[in-house]
Design an enzyme around this catalytic site. Structure first.
Site, PDB file in Angstrom:
ATOM      1  N   GLU A  16      30.859  23.231  37.401  1.00  0.00           N
ATOM      2  CA  GLU A  16      30.419  21.828  37.513  1.00  0.00           C
ATOM      3  C   GLU A  16      29.293  21.496  36.531  1.00  0.00           C
ATOM      4  OE1 GLU A  16      31.040  21.393  42.313  1.00  0.00           O
ATOM      5  OE2 GLU A  16      29.151  22.196  41.561  1.00  0.00           O
ATOM      6  N   GLY A  34      26.929  19.387  34.233  1.00  0.00           N
ATOM      7  CA  GLY A  34      26.519  17.983  34.145  1.00  0.00           C
ATOM      8  C   GLY A  34      25.751  17.768  32.861  1.00  0.00           C
ATOM      9  N   ARG A  35      24.499  18.265  32.872  1.00  0.00           N
ATOM     10  CA  ARG A  35      23.606  18.138  31.716  1.00  0.00           C
ATOM     11  C   ARG A  35      24.271  18.607  30.415  1.00  0.00           C
ATOM     12  NH1 ARG A  35      18.205  18.461  32.471  1.00  0.00           N
ATOM     13  NH2 ARG A  35      18.577  19.547  34.426  1.00  0.00           N
ATOM     14  N   CYS A  55       2.740  -0.164  35.162  1.00  0.00           N
ATOM     15  CA  CYS A  55       1.362  -0.067  35.631  1.00  0.00           C
ATOM     16  C   CYS A  55       1.141   1.260  36.334  1.00  0.00           C
ATOM     17  CB  CYS A  55       1.057  -1.229  36.556  1.00  0.00           C
ATOM     18  SG  CYS A  55       1.223  -2.776  35.704  1.00  0.00           S
TER      19      CYS A  55
HETATM   20  C1  PLP Z   1      23.199  19.102  39.889  1.00  0.00           C
HETATM   21  C2  PLP Z   1      24.431  19.862  40.219  1.00  0.00           C
HETATM   22  C3  PLP Z   1      25.333  20.225  39.219  1.00  0.00           C
HETATM   23  C4  PLP Z   1      25.091  19.942  37.765  1.00  0.00           C
HETATM   24  O1  PLP Z   1      23.962  20.562  37.280  1.00  0.00           O
HETATM   25  P1  PLP Z   1      23.617  20.524  35.698  1.00  0.00           P
HETATM   26  O2  PLP Z   1      22.341  21.246  35.602  1.00  0.00           O
HETATM   27  O3  PLP Z   1      23.509  19.104  35.317  1.00  0.00           O
HETATM   28  O4  PLP Z   1      24.747  21.200  35.001  1.00  0.00           O
HETATM   29  C5  PLP Z   1      26.482  20.877  39.589  1.00  0.00           C
HETATM   30  N1  PLP Z   1      26.748  21.165  40.885  1.00  0.00           N
HETATM   31  C6  PLP Z   1      25.905  20.831  41.874  1.00  0.00           C
HETATM   32  C7  PLP Z   1      26.256  21.147  43.259  1.00  0.00           C
HETATM   33  C8  PLP Z   1      24.725  20.186  41.582  1.00  0.00           C
HETATM   34  O5  PLP Z   1      23.876  19.878  42.570  1.00  0.00           O
END
Ligand code: PLP
Length: 432
Positions: free
Chosen positions: A291, A293-294, A362
């Protein structure tokens, strides 16, 4: 020259992203502006799923973690690449549904899902629900029975891996709000309960050991621990776990000194560990899920701002103020995250000053960063903050009633709006 491979400098000395002049983008769409490079997003997705095919016989899926960056256009791109999604709220699920995303390729997460969310997940046919705790298992069972469904579930497991040290140290990560602990036997008890449930099918186990991790060892250690758990379930309960989800967390380059491993190397090594452990333990190879993301969107995004005031406080520091800040990028105030910045219209000049980039809220803490190398920035310049594609737009807020910026996608020199800039009427939309 810059932290992300898709950035360059054109003949005007302007910063380019995905072949597009950033000064032109700022003029055309206004600032602050999030710019996402579609080509790099697609390249990153492909490098994960091609490696999964190559090193794990295609017995796996890449699920983009929506929380890093979610909008309709992003869901469409992920769907078009044939990858899946990880969603953590009804809002992220709804975005996927509205984008026409194939919901069987969605995993639904969350440490405190509501009944409404669970019902929506079943209604829309998500592939897996990643169950976090026993009360949730029971609520899901009741809802599934009521709706005449039998969802596939995975259990979120805390494997006890410390991802932040250089060596994978098996320490107690029991202190986390997410999932079931292995060491205490809590996870095994949960599995026993789920196996006995009539209205859910325990399909897999899941772990996510952290974020912005550069080492591969903690992932290998997590995979081994999880496979050991799968073997225990097989041996003691005669039950086969079919899916292993290893989460996300792969680090990206924010600063010159960051040195992430190529995704291919990560998958080659982790797949190798999974295959050899399965053989050793005498268990079938599970379907593998990751999974990221980043690592899909982080380097693909930049944020453009217009420079306003400049304040030189002798012997202390120089503030360069921009027309955005913490509301569009709360990562400095949350984690003191570091970024690189460039004056986009002076990108061919050396970054020979050190400044503090300040937002317009602010709050004294409303900064993008301190001690940042930068070209001499003056009022009216366009400032680019680099590698902001992840956890910026998705974390944006409206503090001080600031309008959230637009998101533009670029692809080989072309640009298009993906999310419109909020209007003043959007700000008062729900006020009565
Ligand atoms: C945040 C998260 C991801 C993605 O994490 P990255 O650091 O963005 O790759 C994947 N799986 C779960 C369950 C997460 O909480």
């Amino acid at each position: 020259m810059f932290v992300s491979e898709n950035l360059g400098v054109n003949e005007k000395g302007h910063l380019t992203v995905g072949g597009t002049d950033t000064v032109d983008l700022a003029a055309q769409y206004g600032t602050p502006l999030y710019v996402m490079d579609e080509e790099l997003i697609r390249k990153n997705l492909r490098s994960f799923h091609n490696s999964m095919n190559k090193y794990y016989n295609g017995m796996g899926e890449v699920h983009f973690a929506s929380k890093a960056f979610s909008c309709l256009e992003m869901c469409r791109i992920v769907a078009d690449e044939g990858d899946g999604l990880d969603a953590v709220s009804i809002g992220e699920l709804y975005t996927a549904v509205k984008a026409g995303f194939p919901m069987e390729k969605v995993g639904f997460h969350g440490n405190n899902k509501t009944d409404e969310e669970l019902r929506y997940a079943l209604e829309t046919g998500v592939g897996h629900i990643i169950v976090d705790n026993i009360p949730e298992l029971h609520r899901l069972e009741t809802i599934a029975k009521d709706m005449g469904k039998k969802p596939h579930i995975m259990f979120r497991i805390k494997p006890g891996i410390d991802a932040h040290t250089h060596k994978a140290v098996m320490t107690g990560q029991i202190d986390s709000k997410f999932g079931f602990a292995l060491e205490t036997g809590e996870a095994f008890e949960a599995v026993k309960e789920a196996v006995a449930c009539e209205n859910v099918e325990l399909y897999g186990v899941h772990c996510h050991i952290g974020s912005q991790i550069f080492d591969i060892e903690p992932f290998e250690a997590a995979a081994k621990t999880m496979l050991g758990f799968i073997a225990k379930i097989k041996n003691e309960l005669n039950y086969e776990i079919k899916g292993l989800n290893l989460g996300g967390g792969f680090g990206i380059k924010y600063l010159e000194k960051d040195d992430p491993q190529p995704f291919e190397v990560f998958l080659e090594r982790v797949s190798g560990v999974v295959r050899s452990e399965c053989e050793k333990l005498g268990i079938a190879q599970p379907r593998m899920y990751i999974e990221p993301g980043r690592s899909i969107v982080g380097s693909a995004g930049i944020t453009l701002y217009t420079v306003g005031a400049r304040k030189e406080i002798p012997n202390i520091r120089t503030y360069v103020s921009i027309d955005g800040g913490m509301p569009d990028n709360p990562r400095y105030i949350l984690y003191q995250s570091e970024y690189e910045a460039v004056v986009a219209n002076k990108a061919d000049q050396p970054r020979d000053e050190k400044v503090t980039i300040a937002g317009r809220c602010c709050e004294s803490g409303d900064l993008i960063g301190e001690n940042m190398p930068l070209q001499h920035a003056e009022s009216g310049d366009t400032l680019a903050v680099l590698a902001t594609g992840a956890y910026n737009f998705s974390m944006a807020m409206t503090y001080n009633r600031l309008q959230r910026p637009a998101v533009v996608f670029v692809n080989k020199g072309e640009s298009r709006i993906a999310v419109k800039r909020e209007s003043l009427d959007d700000i008062i939309r729900n006020d009565v």
